[in-house]
Each structure stands twice: as structure tokens, then as C-alpha cells.
Design an enzyme around this catalytic site. Structure first.
Site, PDB file in Angstrom:
ATOM      1  CE  LYS A 143      43.901  48.069  54.723  1.00  0.00           C
ATOM      2  NZ  LYS A 143      45.279  47.717  54.467  1.00  0.00           N
ATOM      3  CE  LYS A 160      48.711  52.814  50.611  1.00  0.00           C
ATOM      4  NZ  LYS A 160      48.666  52.788  49.158  1.00  0.00           N
ATOM      5  CB  THR A 219      47.942  50.165  53.844  1.00  0.00           C
ATOM      6  OG1 THR A 219      48.661  50.300  52.627  1.00  0.00           O
ATOM      7  CG2 THR A 219      47.314  51.498  54.221  1.00  0.00           C
ATOM      8  CG  LEU A 276      51.548  40.463  56.723  1.00  0.00           C
ATOM      9  CD1 LEU A 276      51.944  40.384  58.187  1.00  0.00           C
ATOM     10  CD2 LEU A 276      51.216  39.079  56.178  1.00  0.00           C
ATOM     11  N   PRO A 277      47.663  42.087  55.045  1.00  0.00           N
ATOM     12  CG  PRO A 277      45.962  40.518  54.705  1.00  0.00           C
ATOM     13  CD  PRO A 277      47.359  40.663  55.233  1.00  0.00           C
TER      14      PRO A 277
HETATM   15  P1  NAD Z   1      46.464  40.295  49.583  1.00  0.00           P
HETATM   16  O1  NAD Z   1      45.298  39.977  50.417  1.00  0.00           O
HETATM   17  O2  NAD Z   1      46.496  39.944  48.138  1.00  0.00           O
HETATM   18  O3  NAD Z   1      47.797  39.656  50.247  1.00  0.00           O
HETATM   19  C1  NAD Z   1      48.033  39.543  51.612  1.00  0.00           C
HETATM   20  C2  NAD Z   1      48.666  38.180  51.835  1.00  0.00           C
HETATM   21  O4  NAD Z   1      49.063  38.059  53.209  1.00  0.00           O
HETATM   22  C3  NAD Z   1      47.724  37.022  51.531  1.00  0.00           C
HETATM   23  O5  NAD Z   1      48.313  36.196  50.539  1.00  0.00           O
HETATM   24  C4  NAD Z   1      47.589  36.307  52.871  1.00  0.00           C
HETATM   25  O6  NAD Z   1      47.481  34.905  52.748  1.00  0.00           O
HETATM   26  C5  NAD Z   1      48.887  36.696  53.548  1.00  0.00           C
HETATM   27  N1  NAD Z   1      48.895  36.568  54.996  1.00  0.00           N
HETATM   28  C6  NAD Z   1      47.972  37.015  55.887  1.00  0.00           C
HETATM   29  N2  NAD Z   1      48.371  36.727  57.143  1.00  0.00           N
HETATM   30  C7  NAD Z   1      49.565  36.085  57.034  1.00  0.00           C
HETATM   31  C8  NAD Z   1      50.479  35.536  57.965  1.00  0.00           C
HETATM   32  N3  NAD Z   1      50.267  35.593  59.290  1.00  0.00           N
HETATM   33  N4  NAD Z   1      51.605  34.949  57.500  1.00  0.00           N
HETATM   34  C9  NAD Z   1      51.845  34.884  56.183  1.00  0.00           C
HETATM   35  N5  NAD Z   1      51.011  35.390  55.246  1.00  0.00           N
HETATM   36  C10 NAD Z   1      49.900  35.977  55.674  1.00  0.00           C
HETATM   37  O7  NAD Z   1      46.726  41.860  49.785  1.00  0.00           O
HETATM   38  P2  NAD Z   1      47.594  42.829  48.857  1.00  0.00           P
HETATM   39  O8  NAD Z   1      46.724  43.385  47.793  1.00  0.00           O
HETATM   40  O9  NAD Z   1      48.879  42.164  48.514  1.00  0.00           O
HETATM   41  O10 NAD Z   1      47.856  44.014  49.901  1.00  0.00           O
HETATM   42  C11 NAD Z   1      48.785  43.882  50.982  1.00  0.00           C
HETATM   43  C12 NAD Z   1      48.885  45.223  51.691  1.00  0.00           C
HETATM   44  O11 NAD Z   1      49.311  46.217  50.747  1.00  0.00           O
HETATM   45  C13 NAD Z   1      47.551  45.730  52.258  1.00  0.00           C
HETATM   46  O12 NAD Z   1      47.784  46.377  53.474  1.00  0.00           O
HETATM   47  C14 NAD Z   1      47.050  46.700  51.192  1.00  0.00           C
HETATM   48  O13 NAD Z   1      46.208  47.686  51.757  1.00  0.00           O
HETATM   49  C15 NAD Z   1      48.371  47.272  50.685  1.00  0.00           C
HETATM   50  N6  NAD Z   1      48.377  47.770  49.294  1.00  0.00           N
HETATM   51  C16 NAD Z   1      47.775  47.061  48.294  1.00  0.00           C
HETATM   52  C17 NAD Z   1      47.807  47.550  46.997  1.00  0.00           C
HETATM   53  C18 NAD Z   1      47.159  46.812  45.846  1.00  0.00           C
HETATM   54  O14 NAD Z   1      47.041  47.409  44.753  1.00  0.00           O
HETATM   55  N7  NAD Z   1      46.766  45.562  46.014  1.00  0.00           N
HETATM   56  C19 NAD Z   1      48.463  48.761  46.711  1.00  0.00           C
HETATM   57  C20 NAD Z   1      49.085  49.442  47.750  1.00  0.00           C
HETATM   58  C21 NAD Z   1      49.046  48.938  49.048  1.00  0.00           C
END
Ligand code: NAD
Length: 297
Positions: free
Chosen positions: A247, A172, A97, A66-67
Site C-alpha cells: 500500500k 512518511k 499511513t 487504521l490500515p
Molecule cells: P493492523 O492491520 O494490525 O491494524 C489496523 C486495525 O484497524 C485492525 O485491528 C482493524 O481491525 C482496525 N480497523 C479497521 N477499520 C476499523 C474501524 N472502522 N474501526 C475500528 N477499527 C478498525 O495495522 P497496523 O500494523 O497496526 O498499521 C496501522 C497503520 O500504521 C497502517 O496505516 C500502517 O501502514 C501504519 N504503520 C504500521 C507499522 C507497523 O510496523 N505495523 C509501522 C508504521 C506505520
């Protein structure tokens, strides 16, 4: 035998991670607030359900991606949250994260319900998620990590046990503060070369084989057209959003304040990503910070 897994959060990272678990033969039920993401998961062989509570109640493992902290706190601790629905003994793995404090809060509550829980944030970007080559930074009990390892192995290539609950998040945040700084430094250096008449690909290739080499040059070049299959070469779409980087830098600042650590470059980076986000680029990939440092390419 296929393990019954619930995967919550099928975004840029969660969708390919969950798809890799499906390909490994597990019964994975996926949930997201965005219907199109759930459809995409189903098209790739994932299971979907209208009844999240029932699916969690039958799961052996629940994974969340999740975000931010508030989403994770809500998903686990809410009245109809994961801790209220899962059976004792269900293994809980949060790959988002979030703050160390939030991870510890959820970890403690899970332990009180008899559910082993790991904070297991990842590094490696969307390409790492797709290729199953993520790095996992894990906090929690060694026994929970031993139980999780076969599943983390499907999604990643390196798994580190950083310490007890929350320690995965701390390491992280250190990594992402460094990544945020490196992306700005790399952008600045390429811009300097271009401003002096050099081809950005030449500058990048030379630095990638010299002492300025870093991950952003190797696999995530911020200048459009220099590398294929990176966000910069598709209008800064997909990848890791500016607001997510912002964030993480905010988490780094909180952690520095709490511990008294000095993080001058981290603080400057946070402010630059903040300006970039306020100028309307929050949803773009974080490598778009390249745009802040010169004309839009
Ligand atoms: P994203 O915004 O693409 O995906 C998050 C998803 O969670 C969204 O699809 C959203 O609809 C869903 N969501 C939110 N609340 C929800 C709920 N209550 N129930 C179900 N779904 C819900 O984000 P991301 O890029 O996939 O990143 C996710 C996490 O991973 C973050 O914490 C980010 O910091 C971390 N991260 C991202 C990357 C990257 O390259 N994108 C790399 C490493 C870590």
C-alpha cells in the site's frame, strides 16, 4: 488531570500505542472491529464501550491508527463518523499511513467543523510502538501540534513538524519507499553470502558494522534465526504486513506520478512486494520478502 482520549484501531501498532497512553494515566477508550483486540486492551487497563458515538462526543482527543486511506475517510467522514460525533475543539490525530490527498481532505473537513487535526504517521515498527520510541512525522497547524505534543511524547521519542496538512504523510511515504528498498537490498545481500557458504549471522554482523549498515540490519534482520524478537524469527508474524508495505509503495507511485519524480527502485520494489503478496504472503511481515529471493528458510 487525566485526559479523555478515544483511540480507534487497536492493531499491531494501535494497541501498544494506546496501552502507553493508559500507562501514562490517561482515560483511554479503545475501539476496534476485532473483539479480541478490544479484550486485550481492556485486560491492560484500557476502557471499552459499546457506544462509540457517545465516547467520541465526550473525548478531548481522538486518535486513529487504521490500515489505509479508505478506512480513515470512512471513520472521519461517514454519516456516523468522528466529525459528526465529536465536539468542536476536539483535537484529532490520525497516525495511519494514508495518501497525502486523503489526509488533506479529512483535515479540511475537520477544520470546517472547528476541530484541529494533525496527520501524524509514525516510524519505528511494533517495537517502537511498544517501547514508546516512535518517530512522528506531523502535518498540520503548529498550535495543534503544541496541544498534541504531550501525548505524542508518551508514544514516541522524536516528533518532527513536516509542514501543513498532509506533509506528515508525504515524508512518511518517502521514508517507507526507502525502507521497502532497503529490506530487499539487505535480503539480497544476505542471500548472496549464504549462497556462497557464509553464515547469515556473520554476513549480517559484518555489514551492520560496515558501509552497508541500515535499520533493517540493526533491528529487523529478515533472515530467520539471526536476530531475536524480530518477525523473521517467529514465522514472519506480527510486525508490518507485506500488504501494508505494498500500500505504501503504491502511495509513493501515486505521489511520483503526480509530481513527476523518478522512482525506479521504488517501482521495482513495489512490483516485488506485489509478486510476493500474490504468491500468498500478503499477511506476513514485509521482511518475508527474504523468502522470495531463495528457498524458504
Ligand atoms: P493492523 O492491520 O494490525 O491494524 C489496523 C486495525 O484497524 C485492525 O485491528 C482493524 O481491525 C482496525 N480497523 C479497521 N477499520 C476499523 C474501524 N472502522 N474501526 C475500528 N477499527 C478498525 O495495522 P497496523 O500494523 O497496526 O498499521 C496501522 C497503520 O500504521 C497502517 O496505516 C500502517 O501502514 C501504519 N504503520 C504500521 C507499522 C507497523 O510496523 N505495523 C509501522 C508504521 C506505520
Amino acid at each position: 488531570m487525566a485526559t479523555n482520549i478515544v483511540f480507534i484501531g487497536l492493531g499491531n501498532m494501535g494497541l501498544p500505542m494506546a496501552q502507553n497512553l493508559v500507562r501514562a494515566g490517561h482515560a483511554v477508550t479503545g475501539f476496534d472491529l476485532v473483539a479480541a483486540s478490544v479484550r486485550q486492551f481492556a485486560d491492560g487497563g484500557g476502557l471499552v464501550s459499546d457506544d462509540q458515538a457517545a465516547a467520541i462526543g465526550q473525548a478531548d482527543i481522538v486518535i486513529t491508527m487504521l490500515p489505509a486511506s479508505r478506512h480513515v475517510l470512512g471513520a472521519y467522514l461517514g454519516d456516523a463518523g468522528i466529525l459528526a460525533q465529536a465536539r468542536p475543539g476536539t483535537l484529532l490525530i490520525d497516525c495511519s499511513t494514508i495518501s497525502t490527498e486523503a489526509a488533506r481532505q479529512v483535515g479540511r473537513a475537520a477544520q470546517e467543523q472547528g476541530m484541529p487535526m494533525l496527520d501524524a504517521p509514525v516510524s519505528g515498527g511494533t517495537a517502537g510502538a511498544t517501547n514508546g520510541t516512535l518517530t512522528f512525522m506531523v502535518g498540520g497547524e503548529a498550535s495543534a501540534l503544541a496541544a498534541a505534543r504531550p501525548y505524542l511524547d508518551v508514544m514516541g521519542k522524536a516528533i518532527f513538524h513536516a509542514g501543513g496538512s498532509g506533509c506528515g504523510q508525504t515524508v512518511k511515504i518517502c521514508n517507507n519507499m526507502l525502507l521497502g528498498i532497503l529490506m530487499i537490498g539487505t535480503s539480497e545481500a544476505i542471500r548472496l553470502g549464504v549462497a556462497n557458504g557464509l553464515d547469515p549471522k556473520v554476513v549480517s554482523d559484518v555489514m551492520a558494522k560496515s558501509s552497508g549498515r541500515n535499520w533493517t540490519l540493526d533491528v529487523y534482520n529478515p533472515c530467520p534465526g539471526v536476530a531475536e524478537n524480530v518477525p523473521a524469527s517467529r514465522g514472519y508474524t506480527g510486525g508490518f504486513g507485506v500488504d501494508l508495505m505494498l500500500k505504501d509503495l503504491g502511495l509513493a507511485m501515486e505521489s511520483a506520478l503526480a509530481s513527476g519524480a523518478s522512482v525506479p527502485l521504488g517501482a521495482l520494489s513495489r512490483n516485488l512486494y506485489s509478486l510476493h503478496s500474490k504468491a500468498g504472503s500478503g499477511a506476513l511481515d514485509f521482511s518475508s520478502i527474504y523468502q522470495l529471493l531463495g528457498d524458504k528458510a
